[in-house]
Scaffold this motif. Structure first.
Motif, PDB file in Angstrom:
ATOM      1  N   ASP A  13      48.074 -11.229  64.454  1.00 26.14           N
ATOM      2  CA  ASP A  13      48.732 -10.853  63.198  1.00 26.14           C
ATOM      3  C   ASP A  13      50.145 -11.414  63.114  1.00 26.14           C
ATOM      4  O   ASP A  13      50.561 -11.918  62.068  1.00 26.14           O
ATOM      5  CB  ASP A  13      48.763  -9.331  63.040  1.00 26.14           C
ATOM      6  CG  ASP A  13      47.377  -8.738  62.824  1.00 26.14           C
ATOM      7  OD1 ASP A  13      46.451  -9.488  62.413  1.00 26.14           O
ATOM      8  OD2 ASP A  13      47.215  -7.523  63.059  1.00 26.14           O
ATOM      9  N   LYS A  14      50.868 -11.353  64.217  1.00 26.55           N
ATOM     10  CA  LYS A  14      52.223 -11.908  64.245  1.00 26.55           C
ATOM     11  C   LYS A  14      52.203 -13.422  64.079  1.00 26.55           C
ATOM     12  O   LYS A  14      53.070 -13.995  63.411  1.00 26.55           O
ATOM     13  CB  LYS A  14      52.939 -11.521  65.537  1.00 26.55           C
ATOM     14  CG  LYS A  14      53.354 -10.069  65.573  1.00 26.55           C
ATOM     15  CD  LYS A  14      54.042  -9.731  66.881  1.00 26.55           C
ATOM     16  CE  LYS A  14      54.398  -8.250  66.924  1.00 26.55           C
ATOM     17  NZ  LYS A  14      55.023  -7.858  68.188  1.00 26.55           N
ATOM     18  N   ALA A  15      51.202 -14.080  64.669  1.00 27.64           N
ATOM     19  CA  ALA A  15      51.087 -15.538  64.536  1.00 27.64           C
ATOM     20  C   ALA A  15      50.854 -15.917  63.074  1.00 27.64           C
ATOM     21  O   ALA A  15      51.465 -16.863  62.560  1.00 27.64           O
ATOM     22  CB  ALA A  15      49.946 -16.059  65.408  1.00 27.64           C
ATOM     23  N   ILE A  16      50.002 -15.165  62.396  1.00 27.25           N
ATOM     24  CA  ILE A  16      49.740 -15.442  60.981  1.00 27.25           C
ATOM     25  C   ILE A  16      50.991 -15.194  60.146  1.00 27.25           C
ATOM     26  O   ILE A  16      51.304 -15.960  59.228  1.00 27.25           O
ATOM     27  CB  ILE A  16      48.546 -14.596  60.479  1.00 27.25           C
ATOM     28  CG1 ILE A  16      47.271 -14.971  61.232  1.00 27.25           C
ATOM     29  CG2 ILE A  16      48.362 -14.734  58.980  1.00 27.25           C
ATOM     30  CD1 ILE A  16      46.876 -16.430  61.120  1.00 27.25           C
ATOM     31  N   LYS A  17      51.739 -14.152  60.470  1.00 25.37           N
ATOM     32  CA  LYS A  17      52.990 -13.887  59.746  1.00 25.37           C
ATOM     33  C   LYS A  17      53.985 -15.022  59.951  1.00 25.37           C
ATOM     34  O   LYS A  17      54.688 -15.426  59.021  1.00 25.37           O
ATOM     35  CB  LYS A  17      53.597 -12.560  60.199  1.00 25.37           C
ATOM     36  CG  LYS A  17      52.860 -11.370  59.650  1.00 25.37           C
ATOM     37  CD  LYS A  17      53.471 -10.073  60.134  1.00 25.37           C
ATOM     38  CE  LYS A  17      52.632  -8.906  59.620  1.00 25.37           C
ATOM     39  NZ  LYS A  17      53.063  -7.625  60.158  1.00 25.37           N
ATOM     40  N   ARG A  18      54.035 -15.564  61.183  1.00 27.44           N
ATOM     41  CA  ARG A  18      54.939 -16.693  61.438  1.00 27.44           C
ATOM     42  C   ARG A  18      54.511 -17.922  60.645  1.00 27.44           C
ATOM     43  O   ARG A  18      55.351 -18.670  60.150  1.00 27.44           O
ATOM     44  CB  ARG A  18      55.003 -17.014  62.930  1.00 27.44           C
ATOM     45  CG  ARG A  18      55.814 -15.981  63.704  1.00 27.44           C
ATOM     46  CD  ARG A  18      55.962 -16.361  65.147  1.00 27.44           C
ATOM     47  NE  ARG A  18      54.666 -16.156  65.801  1.00 27.44           N
ATOM     48  CZ  ARG A  18      54.409 -16.454  67.056  1.00 27.44           C
ATOM     49  NH1 ARG A  18      55.323 -17.006  67.805  1.00 27.44           N
ATOM     50  NH2 ARG A  18      53.225 -16.218  67.569  1.00 27.44           N
ATOM     51  N   LEU A  19      53.199 -18.124  60.503  1.00 25.13           N
ATOM     52  CA  LEU A  19      52.729 -19.247  59.668  1.00 25.13           C
ATOM     53  C   LEU A  19      53.151 -19.035  58.223  1.00 25.13           C
ATOM     54  O   LEU A  19      53.519 -19.982  57.527  1.00 25.13           O
ATOM     55  CB  LEU A  19      51.209 -19.383  59.762  1.00 25.13           C
ATOM     56  CG  LEU A  19      50.675 -19.961  61.062  1.00 25.13           C
ATOM     57  CD1 LEU A  19      49.155 -19.877  61.097  1.00 25.13           C
ATOM     58  CD2 LEU A  19      51.131 -21.404  61.237  1.00 25.13           C
ATOM     59  N   GLY A  20      53.091 -17.787  57.771  1.00 24.02           N
ATOM     60  CA  GLY A  20      53.541 -17.471  56.418  1.00 24.02           C
ATOM     61  C   GLY A  20      55.021 -17.744  56.222  1.00 24.02           C
ATOM     62  O   GLY A  20      55.449 -18.143  55.141  1.00 24.02           O
ATOM     63  N   LEU A  21      55.808 -17.551  57.271  1.00 29.75           N
ATOM     64  CA  LEU A  21      57.241 -17.863  57.187  1.00 29.75           C
ATOM     65  C   LEU A  21      57.486 -19.367  57.192  1.00 29.75           C
ATOM     66  O   LEU A  21      58.411 -19.854  56.539  1.00 29.75           O
ATOM     67  CB  LEU A  21      57.997 -17.203  58.342  1.00 29.75           C
ATOM     68  CG  LEU A  21      58.055 -15.670  58.308  1.00 29.75           C
ATOM     69  CD1 LEU A  21      58.688 -15.139  59.589  1.00 29.75           C
ATOM     70  CD2 LEU A  21      58.818 -15.190  57.088  1.00 29.75           C
TER      71      LEU A  21
END
Length: 146
Positions: free
Chosen positions: A98-106
């Motif tokens: 989930d954190k990895a996907i959030k970082r991709l979103g950033l």
């Protein structure tokens, strides 16, 4: 690919990699190279799926700067996929995913909007245009068939 098996070993340990990739549950001290490669390729494709909305993919990875975290993101996605496929998923792996996907979103805010359905993906030009000719079938022309 944005990461290698060695990157997984450095972040999670060899023992963890063996556990999450050992599909036949043997007691060997080696990980399943095919499973790991497939997970890393899938993770890299998922990253490209996000980043293609903002950048040319695959992204060449500098050691510093905006894309230096792609290896860590790729590792977290691949490990989550491996754990899920081998039924050794944990809350920690899910949280890292989930954190990895959030970082991709950033890294690519437009991708977050496209993935959530708030914005249509209009391609590189940002414009979409549909053109068609005269209508070939209508109720009138097909009246005898109905």
């Amino acid at each position: 690919m944005y990461a290698t098996a060695q990157d997984i070993i450095e972040r999670y340990t060899l023992d963890e990699l063996i556990v999450i990739s050992n599909s036949d549950n043997d007691t060997s001290d080696d990980y399943d190279v095919t499973q790991v490669s497939r997970a890393l390729e899938d993770a890299s494709s998922e990253i490209d799926g996000w980043l293609r909305h903002c950048y040319d993919t695959p992204v060449s990875m500098p050691l510093v700067g905006k894309f230096s975290q792609l290896t860590a993101i790729c590792v977290d996605i691949a490990v989550c996929r491996l754990g899920f496929s081998m039924q050794v998923a944990t809350d920690e792996k899910d949280q890292r995913y989930d954190k990895a996907i959030k970082r991709l979103g950033l890294l690519c805010p437009k991708a977050k909007q496209v993935m959530s359905g708030k914005v249509e993906n209009l391609g590189a030009t940002g414009k979409a245009r549909l053109m068609g000719g005269k209508r070939m079938f209508s109720r009138q022309s097909q009246r005898e068939l109905l």
